[in-house]
Design a protein around this motif. Structure first.
Motif, PDB file in Angstrom:
ATOM      1  N   VAL A  34     -55.368 -33.651  62.207  1.00  0.00           N
ATOM      2  CA  VAL A  34     -56.679 -33.010  62.095  1.00  0.00           C
ATOM      3  C   VAL A  34     -57.142 -32.974  60.651  1.00  0.00           C
ATOM      4  N   LEU A  35     -56.214 -33.070  59.693  1.00  0.00           N
ATOM      5  CA  LEU A  35     -56.587 -33.105  58.282  1.00  0.00           C
ATOM      6  C   LEU A  35     -57.537 -34.261  58.000  1.00  0.00           C
ATOM      7  N   ASN A  36     -57.313 -35.405  58.633  1.00  0.00           N
ATOM      8  CA  ASN A  36     -58.177 -36.562  58.409  1.00  0.00           C
ATOM      9  C   ASN A  36     -59.608 -36.313  58.890  1.00  0.00           C
ATOM     10  N   THR A  37     -59.760 -35.474  59.906  1.00  0.00           N
ATOM     11  CA  THR A  37     -61.104 -35.092  60.353  1.00  0.00           C
ATOM     12  C   THR A  37     -61.814 -34.304  59.272  1.00  0.00           C
ATOM     13  N   PHE A  38     -61.111 -33.352  58.663  1.00  0.00           N
ATOM     14  CA  PHE A  38     -61.709 -32.557  57.596  1.00  0.00           C
ATOM     15  C   PHE A  38     -62.090 -33.432  56.402  1.00  0.00           C
ATOM     16  N   ILE A  39     -61.206 -34.378  56.047  1.00  0.00           N
ATOM     17  CA  ILE A  39     -61.486 -35.281  54.930  1.00  0.00           C
ATOM     18  C   ILE A  39     -62.715 -36.132  55.227  1.00  0.00           C
ATOM     19  N   SER A  40     -62.790 -36.654  56.441  1.00  0.00           N
ATOM     20  CA  SER A  40     -63.924 -37.488  56.840  1.00  0.00           C
ATOM     21  C   SER A  40     -65.232 -36.714  56.741  1.00  0.00           C
ATOM     22  N   GLU A  41     -65.220 -35.463  57.184  1.00  0.00           N
ATOM     23  CA  GLU A  41     -66.451 -34.677  57.204  1.00  0.00           C
ATOM     24  C   GLU A  41     -66.920 -34.298  55.800  1.00  0.00           C
ATOM     25  N   ILE A  42     -66.007 -34.012  54.876  1.00  0.00           N
ATOM     26  CA  ILE A  42     -66.459 -33.649  53.524  1.00  0.00           C
ATOM     27  C   ILE A  42     -67.007 -34.863  52.768  1.00  0.00           C
ATOM     28  N   ARG A  43     -66.657 -36.080  53.194  1.00  0.00           N
ATOM     29  CA  ARG A  43     -67.192 -37.299  52.572  1.00  0.00           C
ATOM     30  C   ARG A  43     -68.549 -37.695  53.159  1.00  0.00           C
ATOM     31  N   ARG A  55     -67.878 -26.085  52.632  1.00  0.00           N
ATOM     32  CA  ARG A  55     -66.945 -25.093  52.080  1.00  0.00           C
ATOM     33  C   ARG A  55     -65.815 -24.804  53.049  1.00  0.00           C
ATOM     34  N   ARG A  56     -66.159 -24.667  54.318  1.00  0.00           N
ATOM     35  CA  ARG A  56     -65.132 -24.332  55.316  1.00  0.00           C
ATOM     36  C   ARG A  56     -64.119 -25.462  55.464  1.00  0.00           C
ATOM     37  N   ASN A  57     -64.582 -26.721  55.406  1.00  0.00           N
ATOM     38  CA  ASN A  57     -63.650 -27.842  55.509  1.00  0.00           C
ATOM     39  C   ASN A  57     -62.722 -27.895  54.304  1.00  0.00           C
ATOM     40  N   ILE A  58     -63.249 -27.635  53.103  1.00  0.00           N
ATOM     41  CA  ILE A  58     -62.385 -27.566  51.925  1.00  0.00           C
ATOM     42  C   ILE A  58     -61.366 -26.443  52.088  1.00  0.00           C
ATOM     43  N   GLU A  59     -61.819 -25.317  52.610  1.00  0.00           N
ATOM     44  CA  GLU A  59     -60.916 -24.183  52.849  1.00  0.00           C
ATOM     45  C   GLU A  59     -59.823 -24.559  53.847  1.00  0.00           C
ATOM     46  N   ARG A  60     -60.205 -25.260  54.910  1.00  0.00           N
ATOM     47  CA  ARG A  60     -59.216 -25.650  55.922  1.00  0.00           C
ATOM     48  C   ARG A  60     -58.209 -26.658  55.360  1.00  0.00           C
ATOM     49  N   ILE A  61     -58.685 -27.559  54.498  1.00  0.00           N
ATOM     50  CA  ILE A  61     -57.751 -28.472  53.831  1.00  0.00           C
ATOM     51  C   ILE A  61     -56.777 -27.681  52.975  1.00  0.00           C
ATOM     52  N   GLY A  62     -57.287 -26.649  52.290  1.00  0.00           N
ATOM     53  CA  GLY A  62     -56.415 -25.769  51.515  1.00  0.00           C
ATOM     54  C   GLY A  62     -55.358 -25.102  52.368  1.00  0.00           C
ATOM     55  N   GLU A  63     -55.719 -24.713  53.575  1.00  0.00           N
ATOM     56  CA  GLU A  63     -54.758 -24.080  54.482  1.00  0.00           C
ATOM     57  C   GLU A  63     -53.660 -25.063  54.895  1.00  0.00           C
ATOM     58  N   VAL A  64     -54.069 -26.293  55.211  1.00  0.00           N
ATOM     59  CA  VAL A  64     -53.079 -27.309  55.601  1.00  0.00           C
ATOM     60  C   VAL A  64     -52.108 -27.576  54.453  1.00  0.00           C
ATOM     61  N   LEU A  65     -52.641 -27.759  53.254  1.00  0.00           N
ATOM     62  CA  LEU A  65     -51.795 -28.042  52.102  1.00  0.00           C
ATOM     63  C   LEU A  65     -50.935 -26.836  51.737  1.00  0.00           C
ATOM     64  N   ALA A  66     -51.468 -25.643  51.931  1.00  0.00           N
ATOM     65  CA  ALA A  66     -50.682 -24.428  51.659  1.00  0.00           C
ATOM     66  C   ALA A  66     -49.470 -24.359  52.574  1.00  0.00           C
ATOM     67  N   TYR A  67     -49.669 -24.682  53.850  1.00  0.00           N
ATOM     68  CA  TYR A  67     -48.531 -24.681  54.784  1.00  0.00           C
ATOM     69  C   TYR A  67     -47.475 -25.677  54.348  1.00  0.00           C
ATOM     70  N   GLU A  68     -47.911 -26.882  54.001  1.00  0.00           N
ATOM     71  CA  GLU A  68     -46.944 -27.904  53.580  1.00  0.00           C
ATOM     72  C   GLU A  68     -46.217 -27.461  52.311  1.00  0.00           C
ATOM     73  N   MET A 112     -55.887 -21.407  50.264  1.00  0.00           N
ATOM     74  CA  MET A 112     -54.530 -21.062  49.836  1.00  0.00           C
ATOM     75  C   MET A 112     -54.268 -19.569  50.029  1.00  0.00           C
ATOM     76  N   LEU A 113     -55.265 -18.757  49.667  1.00  0.00           N
ATOM     77  CA  LEU A 113     -55.092 -17.307  49.736  1.00  0.00           C
ATOM     78  C   LEU A 113     -54.983 -16.825  51.177  1.00  0.00           C
ATOM     79  N   ASN A 114     -55.580 -17.565  52.117  1.00  0.00           N
ATOM     80  CA  ASN A 114     -55.447 -17.205  53.532  1.00  0.00           C
ATOM     81  C   ASN A 114     -53.985 -17.221  53.964  1.00  0.00           C
ATOM     82  N   TYR A 115     -53.183 -18.086  53.342  1.00  0.00           N
ATOM     83  CA  TYR A 115     -51.772 -18.207  53.711  1.00  0.00           C
ATOM     84  C   TYR A 115     -50.865 -17.446  52.757  1.00  0.00           C
ATOM     85  N   PHE A 116     -51.197 -17.484  51.463  1.00  0.00           N
ATOM     86  CA  PHE A 116     -50.396 -16.760  50.467  1.00  0.00           C
ATOM     87  C   PHE A 116     -51.156 -15.507  50.046  1.00  0.00           C
ATOM     88  N   ASP A 117     -51.330 -14.598  51.005  1.00  0.00           N
ATOM     89  CA  ASP A 117     -52.196 -13.442  50.785  1.00  0.00           C
ATOM     90  C   ASP A 117     -51.609 -12.412  49.822  1.00  0.00           C
TER      91      ASP A 117
END
Length: 239
Positions: A34-43, A55-68, A112-117
């Protein structure tokens, strides 16, 4: 140059003739998710017209990367009390500081802050200045607010890793606030030359977590094909 890509638990190596890279690079667009969907949409220039979705797609990418990124941290055993008994579990024992470059980094910071609150937060302003109105520029750092970094895990968030000059200046500004235990860099889109620049100036054990990497920069140092100006797309154009 040797890029080490860690993609959804699978290690791949891509080789190109230059210098050996010490920095570990985690790139996540090589496996469909699903990360690729977010990347596609921000482009996408049509979807970009909706700044809230951008903004929300950038935030969601941040969440995915935060988990990893969270999988690389240190954990310790803990015992917690439930309503019906006790349970042994594991919690992160690292103290994190999330540091974002204003203003473009704010949606990524929120992801990031959504995960590392419980993380501490730092903010720094950095912008390009073209003194001669040509392609040459310098990065100016003016505003900086951060806690002590001594012994903590520092996570630098900047959505566009273009030339690497911004992160180099941010690193220099942070030196007065102590020595972190570990440095992580988190970006959405980077260029290969920007990544090479960062690996030269950051400590060798730095880790980069990035959604996708593009090949080239324009003469003014903007990523191609990239996505445009992340700050303007998030919050509107500036003078």
């Amino acid at each position: 140059m040797v890029f080490h890509f860690y993609i959804l638990g699978t290690s791949h190596t891509f080789k190109k003739e230059t210098i050996s890279i010490q920095m570990i690079i985690h790139q996540f667009d090589q496996t469909n998710s699903v990360l690729n969907t977010f990347i596609s949409e921000i482009r996408d220039v049509e979807i970009q017209k909706d700044s809230m979705r951008f903004r929300r797609n950038i935030e969601r990418i941040g969440e995915v990367l935060a988990y990893e990124l969270s999988r690389s941290l240190d954990y310790e055993a803990r015992e917690i009390q439930t309503p019906l008994g006790t349970k042994k579990t594991f919690g992160c024992k690292d103290d994190l500081v999330l540091c974002s470059v204003l203003r473009a980094g704010l949606p990524l910071h929120q992801g990031m802050l959504n995960y590392f609150d419980r993380a501490e937060n730092a903010f720094i302003s950095a912008y390009r200045h073209h003194p001669n109105d040509d392609d040459d520029f310098e990065v100016i750092v003016k505003y900086f607010a951060a806690p002590s970094l001594d012994g903590k895990v520092l996570v630098l968030t900047d959505p566009m890793l273009a030339t690497g000059k911004t992160l180099e200046n941010v690193l220099n500004a942070l030196k007065s606030h102590g020595t972190p235990k570990q440095i992580h860099i988190l970006s959405v889109i980077g260029s290969k030359s920007g990544i090479a620049k960062v690996e030269k100036v950051f400590p060798s054990d730095t880790q980069l977590w990035i959604a996708t990497v593009d090949e080239h920069l324009t003469s003014k140092g903007y990523i191609i094909p990239g996505l445009g100006d992340a700050g303007d797309l998030s919050y509107g154009p500036k003078l």
